[in-house]
Scaffold this motif. Structure first.
Motif, PDB file in Angstrom:
ATOM      1  N   VAL A  35       0.829  -1.203   0.000  1.00 30.47           N
ATOM      2  CA  VAL A  35       0.000   0.000   0.000  1.00 30.47           C
ATOM      3  C   VAL A  35       0.868   1.260   0.000  1.00 30.47           C
ATOM      4  O   VAL A  35       0.607   2.213  -0.745  1.00 30.47           O
ATOM      5  CB  VAL A  35      -0.950  -0.004   1.220  1.00 30.47           C
ATOM      6  N   ASP A  36       1.907   1.274   0.816  1.00 29.67           N
ATOM      7  CA  ASP A  36       2.734   2.472   0.939  1.00 29.67           C
ATOM      8  C   ASP A  36       3.412   2.829  -0.376  1.00 29.67           C
ATOM      9  O   ASP A  36       3.429   3.994  -0.782  1.00 29.67           O
ATOM     10  CB  ASP A  36       3.783   2.269   2.028  1.00 29.67           C
TER      11      ASP A  36
ATOM     12  N   VAL B 128      -7.750   4.396   2.604  1.00 29.45           N
ATOM     13  CA  VAL B 128      -7.707   3.057   1.999  1.00 29.45           C
ATOM     14  C   VAL B 128      -7.847   1.968   3.062  1.00 29.45           C
ATOM     15  O   VAL B 128      -8.674   1.060   2.937  1.00 29.45           O
ATOM     16  CB  VAL B 128      -6.399   2.866   1.206  1.00 29.45           C
TER      17      VAL B 128
ATOM     18  N   PHE C  18      -0.230  11.995   2.439  1.00 28.95           N
ATOM     19  CA  PHE C  18      -0.012  10.555   2.331  1.00 28.95           C
ATOM     20  C   PHE C  18      -0.723   9.819   3.464  1.00 28.95           C
ATOM     21  O   PHE C  18      -1.392   8.800   3.235  1.00 28.95           O
ATOM     22  CB  PHE C  18       1.493  10.256   2.369  1.00 28.95           C
TER      23      PHE C  18
ATOM     24  N   ALA D   8      -4.491   9.761   2.898  1.00 27.73           N
ATOM     25  CA  ALA D   8      -4.866   8.845   1.820  1.00 27.73           C
ATOM     26  C   ALA D   8      -4.740   7.395   2.273  1.00 27.73           C
ATOM     27  O   ALA D   8      -5.594   6.552   1.970  1.00 27.73           O
ATOM     28  CB  ALA D   8      -3.991   9.092   0.592  1.00 27.73           C
ATOM     29  N   ARG D   9      -3.684   7.109   3.020  1.00 31.24           N
ATOM     30  CA  ARG D   9      -3.492   5.747   3.522  1.00 31.24           C
ATOM     31  C   ARG D   9      -4.605   5.358   4.485  1.00 31.24           C
ATOM     32  O   ARG D   9      -5.129   4.236   4.433  1.00 31.24           O
ATOM     33  CB  ARG D   9      -2.131   5.640   4.221  1.00 31.24           C
TER      34      ARG D   9
ATOM     35  N   LEU E 108       0.737   4.026  -2.994  1.00 33.81           N
ATOM     36  CA  LEU E 108       0.212   5.347  -2.650  1.00 33.81           C
ATOM     37  C   LEU E 108       1.271   6.434  -2.836  1.00 33.81           C
ATOM     38  O   LEU E 108       0.954   7.546  -3.276  1.00 33.81           O
ATOM     39  CB  LEU E 108      -0.278   5.352  -1.205  1.00 33.81           C
TER      40      LEU E 108
END
Length: 219
Positions: free
Chosen positions: A61-62, A118, A111, A114-115, A65
């Protein structure tokens, strides 16, 4: 005593057949475990199960993103795109892309938000089609107010193509929130425990499509 020999032979035969069946099952399991497409299918199952921990094991994911944010901030500096943004957001994105200490702090905040969007979407079951318990949280929650929290379903996983960095696996993500389907070209990389989706090779094209959809929705 005449049946001893034949009986033993039949018993031996059944043991041999049982062993062959067992080995065949192991072979099938090994093929599935060695198939990078299984990583994508398992990521879809993790979404359905609202298992964020499993999702993060299967999807980097990191990294994805971070790349998406880099592309987004780069494009937000283009006059034709910046002109479509509310002035405050245009200034915010410009600062986040500046590279100075203040901009880096703002980029880190973007960031993180957004993380969180998700991971919360997965862990809450919202991305599995369950009713979300609440809206986006955090300082930048308004940025995600119009983002779809509908079910994200992985469909039509195509054949994996090997290259020198792993495998390219095409698949389709259907978003029930807007009833749109998105063709994704994912890169699946080997890990110690199997495979992991580490990047999206057509991320730039996907971001352009999402930007166009948002623009049309606002008209």
């Amino acid at each position: 005593m005449s049946c001893v020999g034949p009986c033993l032979s039949r018993a031996a035969l059944w043991r041999a057949l049982s062993l062959l069946v067992f080995l065949a099952l192991l072979s099938v399991a090994s093929v599935r475990a060695a198939d990078p497409r299984q990583c994508v299918a398992d990521a879809g199952r993790a979404i359905d199960a609202a298992d964020a921990a499993a999702f993060e094991r299967l999807v980097d994911v990191d990294a994805i993103l971070d790349e998406a944010l880099t592309l987004f901030l780069r494009d937000a500096q283009k006059p034709e795109i910046a002109g479509q943004l509310p002035p405050l957001l245009a200034v915010m994105f410009s600062q986040a892309a500046s590279g100075d200490s203040g901009g880096n702090n703002l980029r880190t905040l973007l960031f993180s938000e957004a993380r969180a969007f998700v991971i919360n979407g997965v862990s809450s079951g919202a991305f599995a089609g369950r009713a979300p318990s609440g809206g986006a949280q955090g300082l930048l929650a308004p940025l995600f107010a119009d983002a779809s929290t509908g079910r994200k379903e992985i469909r039509r996983i195509g054949q994996a193509r090997p290259d020198n960095q792993g495998w390219l696996v095409p698949f389709v993500v259907h978003d029930a929130g807007n009833d749109e389907s998105y063709e994704v070209l994912g890169r699946v990389s080997p890990t110690e425990n199997g495979f992991r989706l580490t990047s999206v090779e057509n991320l730039e094209a996907l971001l352009a499509r999402l930007r166009a959809e948002n623009l049309n929705a606002g008209q």
